[in-house]
Design a protein around this motif. Structure first.
Motif, short mmCIF file in Angstrom:
data_model
loop_
_atom_site.label_atom_id
_atom_site.label_comp_id
_atom_site.label_asym_id
_atom_site.label_seq_id
_atom_site.Cartn_x
_atom_site.Cartn_y
_atom_site.Cartn_z
N MET A 173 -41.10 -18.08 -2.72
CA MET A 173 -41.05 -16.77 -3.59
C MET A 173 -40.66 -15.57 -2.32
O MET A 173 -41.41 -15.49 -1.21
CB MET A 173 -42.14 -16.49 -4.36
N LYS A 174 -40.20 -14.67 -2.74
CA LYS A 174 -39.95 -13.46 -1.90
C LYS A 174 -40.78 -12.32 -2.44
O LYS A 174 -40.69 -11.86 -3.68
CB LYS A 174 -38.30 -13.14 -1.68
N VAL A 175 -41.36 -11.35 -1.61
CA VAL A 175 -42.23 -10.75 -2.15
C VAL A 175 -41.71 -9.36 -1.61
O VAL A 175 -41.60 -9.14 -0.37
CB VAL A 175 -43.59 -10.76 -1.48
N ILE A 176 -41.43 -8.19 -2.33
CA ILE A 176 -40.80 -6.73 -1.76
C ILE A 176 -41.82 -5.77 -2.12
O ILE A 176 -42.20 -5.59 -3.34
CB ILE A 176 -39.55 -6.66 -2.38
N ALA B 192 -48.39 -15.12 -0.16
CA ALA B 192 -47.11 -14.31 0.11
C ALA B 192 -47.62 -12.95 -0.13
O ALA B 192 -46.95 -11.98 0.45
CB ALA B 192 -46.14 -14.86 -0.97
N THR B 193 -48.41 -12.65 -0.99
CA THR B 193 -48.83 -11.33 -1.41
C THR B 193 -50.17 -10.79 -0.55
O THR B 193 -50.24 -9.59 -0.70
CB THR B 193 -49.11 -11.15 -2.93
N GLY B 194 -50.96 -11.65 -0.32
CA GLY B 194 -52.31 -11.14 0.40
C GLY B 194 -53.29 -10.77 -0.75
O GLY B 194 -54.43 -10.39 -0.57
N VAL B 195 -52.93 -11.23 -2.26
CA VAL B 195 -53.82 -10.66 -3.18
C VAL B 195 -54.14 -12.06 -3.66
O VAL B 195 -53.63 -13.27 -4.04
CB VAL B 195 -52.97 -10.17 -4.47
N ASN B 196 -55.71 -12.15 -3.52
CA ASN B 196 -56.58 -13.30 -3.89
C ASN B 196 -57.36 -13.24 -4.75
O ASN B 196 -58.53 -12.89 -4.49
CB ASN B 196 -57.27 -14.07 -2.69
N THR B 197 -56.89 -13.18 -6.26
CA THR B 197 -57.72 -12.68 -7.26
C THR B 197 -57.55 -13.87 -8.43
O THR B 197 -56.49 -14.33 -8.58
CB THR B 197 -57.52 -11.44 -7.74
N PRO B 198 -58.52 -14.15 -9.07
CA PRO B 198 -58.19 -14.93 -10.41
C PRO B 198 -57.79 -14.09 -11.38
O PRO B 198 -58.09 -13.09 -11.48
CB PRO B 198 -59.71 -15.62 -10.62
N PHE B 199 -56.87 -15.21 -12.02
CA PHE B 199 -56.09 -14.41 -13.45
C PHE B 199 -57.11 -15.23 -14.62
O PHE B 199 -57.19 -16.44 -14.58
CB PHE B 199 -54.88 -14.89 -13.50
N VAL B 200 -57.44 -14.42 -15.50
CA VAL B 200 -58.56 -14.82 -16.55
C VAL B 200 -57.90 -14.97 -18.01
O VAL B 200 -58.34 -15.77 -18.61
CB VAL B 200 -59.83 -14.29 -16.40
N GLN B 201 -56.44 -14.10 -18.13
CA GLN B 201 -56.20 -14.27 -19.25
C GLN B 201 -54.58 -14.18 -19.31
O GLN B 201 -54.08 -13.18 -18.65
CB GLN B 201 -56.64 -12.84 -20.21
N PHE C 133 -49.09 -17.60 -4.37
CA PHE C 133 -49.10 -16.15 -4.52
C PHE C 133 -49.76 -15.49 -3.54
O PHE C 133 -49.64 -14.51 -3.06
CB PHE C 133 -49.65 -15.75 -6.08
N ALA C 134 -51.14 -16.05 -3.45
CA ALA C 134 -52.14 -15.43 -2.38
C ALA C 134 -51.44 -15.36 -1.13
O ALA C 134 -51.77 -14.34 -0.24
CB ALA C 134 -53.39 -16.14 -2.22
#
Length: 181
Positions: free
Chosen positions: A1-4, A38-47, A35-36
């Motif tokens: 994936m590419k992240v911009i 590539a983006t530096g965002v390490n969060t759970p998705f719950v819904q 995702f974590a």
């Protein structure tokens, strides 16, 4: 994936690798580890949420003041103009917005972190819109900013009045809204 990084640096455009040929296509729409990384965002998705809307429907600008939600959004049918607005008073980008066309064809996704209001306008005959959230929907925490607030001056590219829900018709101006510090 590419992240911009977008014009609002925390709002990220995600371009997945799409593999296609004369038979159709395949792409991985979400992988937590990738995702974590590539983006530096390490969060759970719950819904996960899925909506279908007709052309001219405008939804937003929505957010939750408590149980703030980060959203990873994409379109699986049709196209929308997707909008994120920074509503963190302490941000140097407070009150600024970013817009991007998301479509089934371009397969782009948008990461909208907590602290941002979100909305979209359906450009095609209809659109199916999917989003993953980092917190649960909490009706008592839900807020709405007016889609046409002159302080935000969002260019929706409209040629006629949008179709709005009752909730979106009574959204507050940014100046009167509950916001994030």
């Amino acid at each position: 994936m590419k992240v911009i990084k977008s014009e609002l640096p925390e709002v990220l455009v995600i371009e997945p690798k799409v593999f296609g040929d004369e038979r159709g296509f395949f792409y991985e729409s979400f992988n937590a580890q990738a995702f974590a990384e590539a983006t530096g965002v390490n969060t759970p998705f719950v819904q996960d949420n899925h909506s279908r809307s007709q052309k001219g429907v405008l939804r937003g600008l929505h957010y939750q003041i408590e149980n703030a939600q980060g959203k990873l959004v994409r379109v699986t049918a049709g196209s929308v103009l997707d909008i994120a607005v920074d509503i963190r008073r302490s941000s140097p980008n407070f009150g600024k917005w970013f817009g991007l066309e998301l479509s089934a064809e371009n397969a782009k996704q948008l990461w909208i972190p907590p602290g941002f209001a979100h909305g979209f306008l359906v450009l095609s005959d209809y659109a199916e819109f999917l989003y993953k959230t980092t917190d649960y929907y909490t009706p008592s925490a839900e807020r709405c900013i007016r889609w046409n607030d002159p302080e935000l001056a969002i260019d929706w590219g409209l040629t006629e009045e949008p179709r709005l829900s009752a909730k979106d018709q009574v959204g507050k101006p940014l100046a009167d809204a509950d916001l994030f510090e």
